[in-house]
Design an enzyme around this catalytic site. Structure first.
Site, PDB file in Angstrom:
ATOM      1  N   GLY A 196       0.755  -1.244   0.000  1.00 28.44           N
ATOM      2  CA  GLY A 196       0.000   0.000   0.000  1.00 28.44           C
ATOM      3  C   GLY A 196       0.783   1.290   0.000  1.00 28.44           C
ATOM      4  N   CYS A 209     -10.975   4.282 -30.139  1.00 32.61           N
ATOM      5  CA  CYS A 209     -12.225   4.947 -30.483  1.00 32.61           C
ATOM      6  C   CYS A 209     -13.107   5.208 -29.279  1.00 32.61           C
ATOM      7  CB  CYS A 209     -12.971   4.101 -31.494  1.00 32.61           C
ATOM      8  SG  CYS A 209     -11.942   3.783 -32.914  1.00 32.61           S
ATOM      9  N   ARG A 252       3.314  -1.437  -5.821  1.00 31.90           N
ATOM     10  CA  ARG A 252       3.577  -0.162  -6.484  1.00 31.90           C
ATOM     11  C   ARG A 252       4.914   0.469  -6.075  1.00 31.90           C
ATOM     12  NH1 ARG A 252      -0.857   3.103  -7.965  1.00 31.90           N
ATOM     13  NH2 ARG A 252      -2.016   1.983  -6.367  1.00 31.90           N
TER      14      ARG A 252
HETATM   15  N1  LLP Z   1      -1.648  -6.926  -1.016  1.00 29.89           N
HETATM   16  C1  LLP Z   1      -2.942  -6.992  -1.372  1.00 29.89           C
HETATM   17  C2  LLP Z   1      -3.822  -7.940  -0.685  1.00 29.89           C
HETATM   18  C3  LLP Z   1      -3.441  -6.138  -2.368  1.00 29.89           C
HETATM   19  O1  LLP Z   1      -4.721  -6.202  -2.705  1.00 29.89           O
HETATM   20  C4  LLP Z   1      -2.567  -5.224  -3.009  1.00 29.89           C
HETATM   21  C5  LLP Z   1      -3.042  -4.343  -4.066  1.00 29.89           C
HETATM   22  C6  LLP Z   1      -1.217  -5.204  -2.627  1.00 29.89           C
HETATM   23  C7  LLP Z   1      -0.800  -6.055  -1.605  1.00 29.89           C
HETATM   24  C8  LLP Z   1      -0.220  -4.277  -3.243  1.00 29.89           C
HETATM   25  O2  LLP Z   1      -0.528  -2.957  -2.983  1.00 29.89           O
HETATM   26  P1  LLP Z   1       0.480  -1.786  -3.412  1.00 29.89           P
HETATM   27  O3  LLP Z   1       1.726  -1.932  -2.579  1.00 29.89           O
HETATM   28  O4  LLP Z   1       0.778  -1.955  -4.850  1.00 29.89           O
HETATM   29  O5  LLP Z   1      -0.262  -0.554  -3.123  1.00 29.89           O
HETATM   30  N2  LLP Z   1      -4.688  -0.973 -10.057  1.00 29.89           N
HETATM   31  C9  LLP Z   1      -4.612   0.003  -8.999  1.00 29.89           C
HETATM   32  C10 LLP Z   1      -4.045  -0.575  -7.737  1.00 29.89           C
HETATM   33  C11 LLP Z   1      -4.763  -1.808  -7.240  1.00 29.89           C
HETATM   34  C12 LLP Z   1      -4.189  -2.362  -5.973  1.00 29.89           C
HETATM   35  C13 LLP Z   1      -4.793  -3.678  -5.651  1.00 29.89           C
HETATM   36  N3  LLP Z   1      -4.254  -4.351  -4.509  1.00 29.89           N
HETATM   37  C14 LLP Z   1      -3.835   1.212  -9.481  1.00 29.89           C
HETATM   38  O6  LLP Z   1      -3.403   1.219 -10.640  1.00 29.89           O
HETATM   39  O7  LLP Z   1      -3.678   2.188  -8.755  1.00 29.89           O
END
Ligand code: LLP
Length: 431
Positions: free
Chosen positions: A239, A359, A276
């Site tokens: 996150g 499109c 991310r």
């Molecule tokens: N763990 C779980 C259970 C998750 O659902 C997620 C992300 C992560 C870890 C990793 O989170 P991060 O460190 O990447 O924030 N497509 C969206 C983001 C979706 C995130 C989904 N879950 C975007 O492009 O912003």
């Protein structure tokens, strides 16, 4: 965020000119930096120094096998959400014993696949899933390692589509019922309770909600221990946000500090699932300006990348910085545009809508960007390493982009550009 360095009018990632990548592999093309990926991982390792902790890279952010392999070599585990991601991790040389399997529902086939591979833990999100997993494991003569993903009802203060820790979300089991579910899990013969998991959302900038969630999780862990249910690990999810525009982003160690303060001296192993923040700013999308259209109301730069390549702007109204790529020098007369040289002398400074050729009007990559552009120019869309290629599609029968990893002076093609024939190779006409 400074993935690109500009010297003498040439834009490079590490030691490689972006124009050279475009010339060799074409556009649109995702470009990643090995050094930037390694540095992001190292920032977690050093922030977690002194803690018994494992970093499980969230594969969903970018699942290219070269990236998975790089993190595996650095010692990472993986957070997966499907059997497909598990297959990628294994193909990339990842260790299944360091894999946690997240997700609101897993199919029987996925449970079997993960049990056969010998993953570290299933992060279970409902009572039904506990029962299904118990049944599948029993049929296989195995015991399934489990953690419950609890929903702490903490507001992560992020975009609603990527916020997961509130009561209203489909994710996790309600905090108040978790204890009862643990008791139930303990009574099921083919489950082995390993831990607890919590992930409240993505692109979080304020460290406080995650620290609050950790505090709530710890209360639960302690009350379970008092009942004789001892957990081996605490998984705090991913996150941590990154800088796309002007967000104030804390260094990894500072973001994790409030959480780690609460976790100091615990005997349980700590798990983190960053996605991310490991890959987002280590990648960009390279694209070429096809056509400039100067209208009465708006000016459009139509580029060869589109919402199918990078869905985030269309889907979340996300802002990605877009910069012009310096190619250095001017091309010899008569050089065709395809060879990678723009008619820069005709560049026109304007507010541009940077859009793709798809499109629909939702097909934009950036609004109102003040740039001096000519047709044929190269642009880099920054912070595209996470949820870029991973969320791409073939909409409009567009082959997916190539992916290139830069390593010092070297460029390595880590995914070939798709070919059109591949797009309908699985389809068939009626007899
Ligand atoms: N763990 C779980 C259970 C998750 O659902 C997620 C992300 C992560 C870890 C990793 O989170 P991060 O460190 O990447 O924030 N497509 C969206 C983001 C979706 C995130 C989904 N879950 C975007 O492009 O912003």
């Amino acid at each position: 965020m400074n993935l690109i360095n500009d010297t003498n009018g040439v834009s490079r990632v590490e030691g490689v000119a972006l124009s050279a990548i475009a010339e060799r592999f074409g556009t649109p093309c995702y470009v990643y930096s090995r050094a930037a990926l390694t540095a992001a991982y190292a920032s977690y390792r050093s922030a977690l120094a002194g803690h018994n902790a494992r970093i499980c890279y969230a594969v969903k952010a970018n699942s290219n096998v070269a990236i998975l392999n790089l993190f595996a070599r650095l010692g990472a585990g993986f957070d997966i959400v499907s059997g497909g991601e598990l297959a990628r991790v294994i193909a990339a040389g990842g260790d299944p014993a360091k894999v946690v399997f997240s997700g609101v529902a897993k199919s029987r086939a996925e449970m079997q696949q993960a049990l056969t591979a010998g993953i570290h833990c299933f992060n279970v999100e409902s009572a039904s899933e506990l029962e299904q997993l118990n049944t599948v494991a029993g049929e296989m003569g195995k015991r399934a390692p489990v953690a419950l993903r609890v929903n702490p009802n903490v507001d992560p203060k992020t975009h609603p589509y990527i916020s997961t820790g509130l009561k209203t979300a489909k994710f996790g089991v309600a905090f108040d019922t978790a204890r009862e579910l643990y008791r139930g899990a303990q009574a099921l013969p083919n489950l082995e309770i390993r831990g607890i998991a919590c992930h409240i959302g993505s692109q979080l900038l304020d460290p406080q909600p995650a620290a609050d969630a950790a505090g709530k999780v710890l209360e639960l862990v302690d009350s379970l221990a008092a009942e004789g249910i001892a957990l081996e690990h605490i998984d705090l999810g991913g996150g941590m946000g990154i800088r796309y525009r002007d967000e104030v982003v804390l260094p990894t160690a500072d973001y994790l500090a409030p959480m780690l303060t609460r976790l100091a001296g615990r005997r349980e192993m700590l798990y983190f699932e960053p996605g991310r923040s490991l890959v987002g700013n280590a990648g960009l999308l390279l694209t070429r300006v096809e056509v400039l259209k100067h209208g009465e109301e708006k000016n459009f730069a139509i580029v060869d990348a589109a919402m199918n390549d990078l869905a985030r702007p269309a889907l979340y109204d996300a802002w990605h910085e877009i910069v012009k790529v310096g190619a250095g020098g001017t091309a010899p007369a008569g050089t065709p545009r395809e060879s990678g040289t723009a008619k820069t002398e005709n560049a026109r400074q304007s507010q541009y809508e940077i859009v793709g050729p798809i499109c629909e009007s939702g097909d934009f990559l950036g609004h109102d960007r003040n740039l001096a552009l000519a047709e044929g120019d190269l642009l880099a869309i920054l912070s595209a390493g996470a949820y870029g290629m991973a969320m791409s599609s073939n909409y409009n029968s567009r082959p997916r982009a190539a992916e290139v990893m830069v390593d010092g002076e070297q460029m390595h093609l880590i995914r070939r550009r798709e070919e059109v024939a591949q797009l309908f190779a699985l389809e068939s006409v009626l007899p």
